[in-house]
Scaffold this motif. Structure first.
Motif, short mmCIF file in Angstrom:
data_model
loop_
_atom_site.label_atom_id
_atom_site.label_comp_id
_atom_site.label_asym_id
_atom_site.label_seq_id
_atom_site.Cartn_x
_atom_site.Cartn_y
_atom_site.Cartn_z
N GLN A 14 5.02 -6.07 12.72
CA GLN A 14 3.74 -6.03 13.31
C GLN A 14 2.09 -7.62 12.16
N LYS A 15 0.89 -7.13 12.61
CA LYS A 15 0.35 -8.18 11.69
C LYS A 15 -0.68 -6.77 10.99
N ILE A 16 -0.42 -6.49 9.06
CA ILE A 16 -0.94 -5.78 8.41
C ILE A 16 -1.93 -5.70 7.61
N ALA A 17 -3.29 -4.99 7.49
CA ALA A 17 -3.75 -5.09 5.85
C ALA A 17 -3.82 -3.42 5.42
N ILE A 18 -3.51 -4.15 3.83
CA ILE A 18 -3.77 -3.16 3.16
C ILE A 18 -4.70 -2.93 2.35
N VAL A 19 -5.40 -2.01 2.74
CA VAL A 19 -6.62 -2.33 1.94
C VAL A 19 -6.76 -1.23 1.47
N THR A 20 -7.17 -1.36 0.18
CA THR A 20 -7.49 -0.25 -1.81
C THR A 20 -10.04 -0.14 -2.06
N HIS A 21 -9.81 0.30 -3.04
CA HIS A 21 -10.85 0.78 -2.96
C HIS A 21 -11.51 -0.27 -4.61
N THR A 22 -12.39 -0.20 -4.41
CA THR A 22 -13.29 -0.93 -4.95
C THR A 22 -12.84 -0.59 -6.76
N ALA A 98 -14.47 1.21 0.27
CA ALA A 98 -14.04 -0.24 0.07
C ALA A 98 -14.96 -1.49 0.77
N LYS A 99 -15.95 -1.72 -0.44
CA LYS A 99 -16.82 -2.07 -0.84
C LYS A 99 -17.11 -3.50 -0.10
N GLY A 100 -17.73 -3.48 0.94
CA GLY A 100 -18.08 -4.53 1.19
C GLY A 100 -17.33 -4.55 3.13
N MET A 101 -16.26 -3.87 2.99
CA MET A 101 -15.30 -3.61 4.12
C MET A 101 -15.40 -2.28 4.69
N GLU A 102 -16.57 -1.62 4.46
CA GLU A 102 -17.22 -0.81 5.21
C GLU A 102 -16.77 -1.13 6.77
#
Ligand SMILES: [Mn+2]
Length: 338
Positions: A14-22, A98-102
């Motif tokens: 899969q194409k996966i994005a792992i996002v965390t906090h500011t 996720a500031k900017g990515m909301e």
């Protein structure tokens, strides 16, 4: 979705994005990179995306250089999020963190998986591993891997990252502890986690400016309210400039006053160009997350929370000190015993 469907989904690339906090901390980075290494091992195409840069002293983990900082590369970050078939949200549970990515996050049609240990989740996801009793998001990444039946895949890279997250969020095994955190740590050590090196990297890795700023906080900017077992540290923008402040330099400063026997409640105020940021810590029963939520638009854990104020630094300090008498009973000096 249940864990079987997630396991099924992750059984093909899969194409996966792992996002965390500011302003990512050691747990955010450790959990994200630990999961990243695990997913690469399963032949996925994965990327860790952080809203803003993490502190210099957190840049020692394997493949740190692969992390994408959204603030610096918004177009590439947006492309990756739009392309992703699976998005992991780690160590946060509300889109604004996720500031900017909301919008990218909430509007994406990807399968969303949240792994988090903060109160009051409001992010809409397809699968959540959410436990406020967990020491750290990194501990939950370990449990996620275990739930997938893939514990055998934990190598020394994954072990180092997960250990860094646990060690960081527990303040070197002082806060948010659970028997699980110790059990997992023992397993990670057997898998090659270099705990001595990571302890040094996380806690004995200051710049001279950072240590001098800490000294200044304690000698010049610490006020004790003995009748409320409370300590307050406050720093203006000028203070920060004087010590060449860099992201992460104030990390942990709020914990120091708790080393005074009588202190149960410690607050740190930091002035930024937009607002005054507040950090709250306590020992024992005083619930700082409730205090933060009630008075400073914040929240967090029982013994560690944050908040903010739109008032000036002086007025925030005034508001805070005027609130203390209302907590006279809870914060009254007591004799420590177990
Ligand atoms: Mn955490």
């Amino acid at each position: 979705m249940d864990i079987e469907s997630i396991a099924n989904l992750l059984s093909s690339p899969q194409k996966i994005a792992i996002v965390t906090h500011t302003a990512p901390d050691g747990d955010a980075i450790g959990a994200s990179l630990g999961l990243y290494h695990f997913l690469l091992g399963l032949r996925h195409s994965a990327k860790v995306i952080v809203p803003t840069a993490h502190a210099h002293y957190l840049q020692f983990l394997p493949h740190n250089e692969e992390i994408l900082i959204f603030e610096s590369e918004p177009d590439e970050g947006a492309r990756l999020l739009k392309d992703a078939g699976v998005i992991f949200a780690l160590d946060f549970n509300t889109a604004s963190r996720a500031k900017g990515m909301e919008n990218l996050l909430t509007q994406s049609n990807a399968v969303k998986i949240m792994i988090d240990h903060h109160l009051l989740p409001d992010l809409k996801v397809d699968f959540a591993l959410w436990d406020i009793k967990a020491s750290s998001a990194a501990e939950l990444v370990f449990r996620f891997i275990e739930m997938l039946g893939q514990k055998k895949r934990i190598n020394h890279h994954i072990a180092n990252c997960i250990y860094a997250g646990i060690c960081s969020d527990t303040g070197r095994f002082k806060y948010n502890l659970s028997a699980n955190a110790y059990r997992i740590t023992a397993f990670l050590m057997e898998k090659g986690a270099d705990v001595a090196k990571i302890n040094d990297a996380l806690f004995d890795n200051f710049s001279e400016d950072r240590l001098r700023l800490l000294g200044y906080c304690i000698t010049e900017k610490l006020r004790i309210f003995p009748e409320y077992s409370t300590a307050v540290i406050w720093l203006s923008k000028e203070d920060l400039t004087r010590f060449n402040y860099k992201a992460g330099d104030m990390e942990g400063v709020v914990n120091y006053p708790l080393s005074i026997t009588e202190i149960k409640f410690s607050v740190m105020l930091k002035e930024t160009s937009e607002e005054v940021r507040l950090s709250f810590r306590s020992k024992g029963d005083f619930a700082v997350n409730e205090f933060a939520a009630k008075h400073f638009n914040g929240g967090g854990h029982k013994n560690a929370a944050g908040g903010s104020s739109g008032l000036s630094l002086t007025n925030t300090l005034k508001q805070l000190t005027e609130l203390l008498p209302a907590y006279e009973t809870e914060l009254a000096p007591t004799i420590f015993a177990v």
